[in-house]
Design a protein around this motif. Structure first.
Motif, PDB file in Angstrom:
ATOM      1  N   VAL B  22       0.852  -1.198   0.000  1.00  0.00           N
ATOM      2  CA  VAL B  22       0.000   0.000   0.000  1.00  0.00           C
ATOM      3  C   VAL B  22       0.879   1.236   0.000  1.00  0.00           C
ATOM      4  CG1 VAL B  22      -1.686   1.313   1.324  1.00  0.00           C
ATOM      5  CG2 VAL B  22      -1.910  -1.164   1.161  1.00  0.00           C
ATOM      6  N   LEU B  23       0.525   2.205  -0.839  1.00  0.00           N
ATOM      7  CA  LEU B  23       1.215   3.488  -0.857  1.00  0.00           C
ATOM      8  C   LEU B  23       0.344   4.506  -0.129  1.00  0.00           C
ATOM      9  CD1 LEU B  23       2.505   3.563  -4.524  1.00  0.00           C
ATOM     10  CD2 LEU B  23       3.920   3.936  -2.502  1.00  0.00           C
ATOM     11  N   ALA B  24       0.972   5.313   0.719  1.00  0.00           N
ATOM     12  CA  ALA B  24       0.184   6.270   1.496  1.00  0.00           C
ATOM     13  C   ALA B  24       0.942   7.573   1.649  1.00  0.00           C
ATOM     14  CB  ALA B  24      -0.141   5.692   2.867  1.00  0.00           C
ATOM     15  N   ARG B  39       8.476   2.215   4.315  1.00  0.00           N
ATOM     16  CA  ARG B  39       9.657   2.784   3.661  1.00  0.00           C
ATOM     17  C   ARG B  39       9.231   4.015   2.881  1.00  0.00           C
ATOM     18  NH1 ARG B  39      10.950   0.166  -0.527  1.00  0.00           N
ATOM     19  NH2 ARG B  39       9.401  -1.500  -0.416  1.00  0.00           N
ATOM     20  N   PRO B  40      10.059   5.063   2.898  1.00  0.00           N
ATOM     21  CA  PRO B  40       9.718   6.235   2.085  1.00  0.00           C
ATOM     22  C   PRO B  40      10.027   5.977   0.608  1.00  0.00           C
ATOM     23  CG  PRO B  40      11.764   6.621   3.270  1.00  0.00           C
ATOM     24  CD  PRO B  40      11.299   5.249   3.671  1.00  0.00           C
ATOM     25  N   VAL B  41       9.155   6.436  -0.257  1.00  0.00           N
ATOM     26  CA  VAL B  41       9.415   6.384  -1.700  1.00  0.00           C
ATOM     27  C   VAL B  41       8.990   7.723  -2.282  1.00  0.00           C
ATOM     28  CG1 VAL B  41       9.150   3.901  -2.024  1.00  0.00           C
ATOM     29  CG2 VAL B  41       7.143   5.367  -2.114  1.00  0.00           C
ATOM     30  N   MET B  64       4.843   6.856   1.551  1.00  0.00           N
ATOM     31  CA  MET B  64       5.368   5.733   2.308  1.00  0.00           C
ATOM     32  C   MET B  64       4.756   4.473   1.709  1.00  0.00           C
ATOM     33  SD  MET B  64       7.228   7.043   4.757  1.00  0.00           S
ATOM     34  CE  MET B  64       7.361   5.899   6.130  1.00  0.00           C
ATOM     35  N   VAL B  65       5.590   3.465   1.518  1.00  0.00           N
ATOM     36  CA  VAL B  65       5.036   2.192   1.094  1.00  0.00           C
ATOM     37  C   VAL B  65       5.035   1.270   2.310  1.00  0.00           C
ATOM     38  CG1 VAL B  65       7.271   1.306   0.260  1.00  0.00           C
ATOM     39  CG2 VAL B  65       5.146   0.333  -0.605  1.00  0.00           C
ATOM     40  N   ALA B  66       3.926   0.580   2.494  1.00  0.00           N
ATOM     41  CA  ALA B  66       3.807  -0.382   3.590  1.00  0.00           C
ATOM     42  C   ALA B  66       3.853  -1.776   2.993  1.00  0.00           C
ATOM     43  CB  ALA B  66       2.500  -0.174   4.344  1.00  0.00           C
ATOM     44  N   ASP B  67       4.786  -2.624   3.492  1.00  0.00           N
ATOM     45  CA  ASP B  67       4.787  -4.016   3.042  1.00  0.00           C
ATOM     46  C   ASP B  67       4.909  -4.938   4.246  1.00  0.00           C
ATOM     47  OD1 ASP B  67       7.474  -3.923   3.711  1.00  0.00           O
ATOM     48  OD2 ASP B  67       8.171  -3.729   1.645  1.00  0.00           O
ATOM     49  N   GLY B  68       4.791  -6.236   3.958  1.00  0.00           N
ATOM     50  CA  GLY B  68       4.772  -7.210   5.043  1.00  0.00           C
ATOM     51  C   GLY B  68       3.388  -7.820   5.106  1.00  0.00           C
ATOM     52  N   ARG B  98      -4.429  15.158  -1.991  1.00  0.00           N
ATOM     53  CA  ARG B  98      -5.613  14.579  -1.350  1.00  0.00           C
ATOM     54  C   ARG B  98      -5.573  13.058  -1.345  1.00  0.00           C
ATOM     55  NH1 ARG B  98      -9.883  18.159  -0.811  1.00  0.00           N
ATOM     56  NH2 ARG B  98      -9.678  20.108  -1.956  1.00  0.00           N
ATOM     57  N   LEU B  99      -4.519  12.496  -1.946  1.00  0.00           N
ATOM     58  CA  LEU B  99      -4.423  11.047  -2.026  1.00  0.00           C
ATOM     59  C   LEU B  99      -3.943  10.515  -0.679  1.00  0.00           C
ATOM     60  CD1 LEU B  99      -4.976   9.193  -4.419  1.00  0.00           C
ATOM     61  CD2 LEU B  99      -2.573   9.410  -5.053  1.00  0.00           C
ATOM     62  N   LEU B 100      -4.833   9.858   0.071  1.00  0.00           N
ATOM     63  CA  LEU B 100      -4.452   9.349   1.398  1.00  0.00           C
ATOM     64  C   LEU B 100      -3.677   8.049   1.249  1.00  0.00           C
ATOM     65  CD1 LEU B 100      -4.649   9.419   4.518  1.00  0.00           C
ATOM     66  CD2 LEU B 100      -6.803   8.175   4.299  1.00  0.00           C
ATOM     67  N   CYS B 101      -4.253   7.062   0.548  1.00  0.00           N
ATOM     68  CA  CYS B 101      -3.555   5.807   0.322  1.00  0.00           C
ATOM     69  C   CYS B 101      -4.221   5.068  -0.826  1.00  0.00           C
ATOM     70  CB  CYS B 101      -3.527   4.951   1.588  1.00  0.00           C
ATOM     71  SG  CYS B 101      -5.142   4.579   2.290  1.00  0.00           S
ATOM     72  N   HIS B 102      -3.474   4.167  -1.412  1.00  0.00           N
ATOM     73  CA  HIS B 102      -4.031   3.370  -2.509  1.00  0.00           C
ATOM     74  C   HIS B 102      -3.222   2.105  -2.671  1.00  0.00           C
ATOM     75  CE1 HIS B 102      -0.830   4.551  -5.400  1.00  0.00           C
ATOM     76  NE2 HIS B 102      -0.857   5.688  -4.749  1.00  0.00           N
ATOM     77  N   ASP B 103      -3.828   1.111  -3.315  1.00  0.00           N
ATOM     78  CA  ASP B 103      -3.121  -0.125  -3.616  1.00  0.00           C
ATOM     79  C   ASP B 103      -1.894   0.201  -4.465  1.00  0.00           C
ATOM     80  OD1 ASP B 103      -4.576  -2.297  -2.442  1.00  0.00           O
ATOM     81  OD2 ASP B 103      -6.223  -1.835  -3.810  1.00  0.00           O
ATOM     82  N   ALA B 104      -0.740  -0.368  -4.095  1.00  0.00           N
ATOM     83  CA  ALA B 104       0.487  -0.052  -4.820  1.00  0.00           C
ATOM     84  C   ALA B 104       0.451  -0.601  -6.238  1.00  0.00           C
ATOM     85  CB  ALA B 104       1.698  -0.595  -4.061  1.00  0.00           C
TER      86      ALA B 104
END
Lengths: 248, 216, 204
Positions: B22-24, B39-41, B64-68, B98-104
């Motif tokens: 997920v990217l947020a 991790r920051p991207v 930030m990308v969240a993985d795991g 305005r993009l809070l998070c989305h599927d990477a």
């Protein structure tokens, strides 16, 4: 239209009027944060904690949080006392022989059968005993169970579980150690969290710019007494950099 | 695999699993359980007018990308959260911050909405404030966007819908956006100075408008 | 003519009339509508305008004319539609979102107050038959006042009132303790008589 007008006999007794306001059916005494009251019916008085007179003993016993005495009053009398906080959700919670720690700026009111103490975590207050209290949250409170890691700004409070410890993300730690980079300038992300373990409940809200809490400043200022001259100099540099960042 | 779910109107709960990162927005993580790393991207690459670059477009805000594997709650500054599910047939254009998070797994590209397309239009737009940089999100997956107050979804089709740029959140579908200045517009949107512009949307789809004329 | 979409957006359907609305509150519209900053609050004439200038109670309204649908919103606050049937609504000028055609707006002296504050000495009134849309930071409490049950309100949370009400300013030590010395008003609003008072769950 918002339906029929409400009056002293039709307002819900000791309950939410809507998600953002609560009606205390006052018959005696409540502790109330200054500014939380929006309207009232009936006869009541609001007294600074230092000038409560006959109640002084009770206040000294129950309100064991010297740094917050100026932010609070005692409401005494009979009537309907309506409280709200910046349009945020107002939650009433009952404690039964329990303890709950809550962000000081989220606590609005509590019954005097509860004891208030300053938490070890700066900016938080602990309620102990059996009674009712009101707390605000930005959006409805989300109840979660440990194990859980929480962004400090999203934390409303916690009950029954041990106080949290800091958690630093492993990736950030290796970055930090490898590059020997100052934490500063990298603190806007998710590298630092409060880590909750054990059995209990954690209360969360959508993060927000935290309300300035004068007592928190006092607490931190007192702790700087433990620093040496070199450390103080370093702190000044850090604060200046943060101030510049905040002003941009 | 369950998708994004609103916990309440300000918080969204998102599952993270291997192959489903997920990217947020940075700073939007409220809490998480499980074994999740952050991790920051850098943000999406500018598509149209790539030369303009992120600095100019205001797209510098790192993600930030969240993985795991685990469950993450996202929210930001007490703003309302609106979910959009993309099924692959259409794309969502949303104002980038305005993009809070989305599927990477979704594809993103920065697009300039302005009077003139291309680099010149973008440069001019960035200088004059005429026009908006939006992130175009396409593919299959979930997107959570931020708004001050609730989101009003107005259908676009037939007669055009005119929107205050400050209140514009994004749009879905085959929608054409024209940016233009208009006489009398400043009275309507109340800007103090500068050339007041309006967004005129036509085509077929819908536009997301927030219940506030103030950006956050 | 006025309806709400959700609780924070006011939808105004125009078919040739003119509606006054808070300048800058338009977030979207469809159809053929023109927006023009109104010279005056309307109806009160030169004397009213002078009084407005003198009192600082300012109404920043625009005229919306044409046929179409206009969506109004302001800072994500709640919108409340009040129906007036020959009554007078007293409203804080900052809480006025839109006024239906045929209603009159004016500025009224609302009494002496105990402390020096820019707010409350004068109030905006809307009277006649029709709909008024008011803004409230959070859904308002609609509270009844009867001769037996007077109501005390924090001026920072007060939105509007209608009915046969006497309004007075109360200053006492107890009130100052309750609202705090720093922020907040040093006086409270006390309503007596018969009517309805709208109170928002937030301080301005």
């Amino acid at each position: 239209m918002t339906g029929q007008p409400l009056g002293p006999s039709t307002l819900p007794h000791n309950d939410n009027v809507n998600p953002y306001s609560y009606n205390i059916a006052l018959d005696g005494t409540w502790f109330l944060r200054k500014g939380a009251m929006i309207a009232y019916y009936g006869q009541m008085r609001f007294e600074a904690l230092s000038s409560v007179g006959s109640l002084t003993g009770m206040v000294a016993r129950q309100f064991s949080s010297p740094m917050y005495t100026r932010e609070w009053v005692v409401a005494t009398g009979q009537g309907s006392l309506m409280v709200a906080d910046r349009g945020h959700d107002v939650n009433s919670l009952d404690l039964e022989d329990g303890n709950l720690t809550v962000r000081a700026s989220n606590l609005l009111a509590f019954t005097p059968d509860l004891q208030l103490k300053q938490s070890i975590v700066p900016g938080f207050l602990t309620l102990i005993g059996t009674g009712t209290f009101l707390a605000s949250s930005n959006g409805p409170v989300v109840f979660a169970e440990p194990p859980l890691r929480v962004d400090p700004q999203a934390l409303v409070g916690w009950a029954d579980c041990p106080s949290p410890s800091h958690h630093f993300d492993a990736g950030w730690m290796s970055d930090f150690l490898g590059a020997a980079q100052g934490l500063l300038g990298r603190q806007s992300g998710e590298e630092r969290q409060f880590d909750f373990t054990g059995a209990g409940t954690v209360l969360l809200q959508s993060s927000e710019l935290v309300v300035e809490d004068p007592a928190l400043l006092q607490q931190i200022t007192e702790q700087t007494g433990m620093l040496g001259t070199g450390q103080l100099q370093s702190l000044v540099t850090t604060l200046q950099a943060r101030l510049q960042g905040a002003q941009q | 695999m369950p998708g994004f779910a609103l916990v309440n109107h300000k918080v969204v709960s998102v599952p993270v699993a291997p192959g489903r990162e997920v990217l947020a927005k940075r700073g939007a993580m409220l809490a998480y359980s499980g074994d999740v790393r952050f991790r920051p991207v850098s943000g999406p690459r500018p598509g149209l007018g790539g030369l303009v670059g992120r600095a100019l477009s205001g797209e510098a805000a790192p993600l930030m990308v969240a993985d795991g594997s685990g469950q993450v709650s996202y929210g930001y500054a007490g703003l309302a959260v609106h979910l959009v599910h993309l099924d692959g047939t259409g794309s969502l254009s949303v104002e980038s911050d305005r993009l809070l998070c989305h599927d990477a797994g979704l594809q993103t590209a920065v697009v300039f909405l302005g009077q003139q397309g291309g680099v010149r239009g973008a440069v001019r737009g960035a200088v004059t404030g005429q026009g908006l940089f939006t992130t175009q999100v396409s593919g299959v997956g979930d997107v959570a966007v931020l708004a001050h107050g609730g989101v009003l979804e107005l259908p676009v089709g037939g007669r055009p819908v005119v929107v205050d740029p400050q209140a514009y959140v994004g749009h879905v579908g085959a929608v054409q956006v024209d940016v233009s200045a208009s006489v009398g517009w400043r009275d309507a949107v109340g800007r103090g100075s500068g050339e007041a512009v309006q967004l005129r949307l036509s085509g077929s789809g819908s536009v997301l408008v927030q219940a506030s004329e103030e950006r956050f | 003519m006025f309806r709400r979409q959700g609780s924070k957006v006011l939808v105004v359907d125009l078919s040739g009339q003119t509606v006054k609305a808070l300048a800058g509150s338009m977030v979207a519209y469809e159809g053929d509508v023109t927006f023009k900053k109104g010279a005056m609050g309307g109806g009160e004439g030169l004397r009213g305008a002078l009084k407005r200038k003198a009192t600082g109670e300012s109404l920043d309204l625009m005229d919306m004319t044409g046929s179409g649908t206009v969506y109004l919103a302001h800072r994500a606050t709640e919108v409340e539609v009040v129906d007036l049937r020959g009554e007078t609504l007293r409203v804080e000028s900052s809480a006025l979102l839109a006024v239906a055609p045929g209603l009159r707006t004016a500025v009224e002296f609302s009494g002496l107050r105990g402390a020096s504050s820019g707010q409350g000495l004068f109030t905006t009134t809307v009277s006649g038959d029709g709909q008024v849309a008011v803004l409230s930071d959070g859904p308002p409490l609609v509270l009844e006042v009867t001769p037996q049950t007077p109501l005390v309100v924090d001026p920072d949370a007060y939105v509007c009132a209608k009915g046969q009400l006497q309004q007075s300013f109360v200053t006492d030590v107890s009130w100052r303790d309750a609202v705090g010395a720093g922020g907040g008003e040093a006086y409270s609003l006390r309503f007596e008589g018969s009517g309805v008072v709208y109170v928002q769950p937030a301080e301005r």
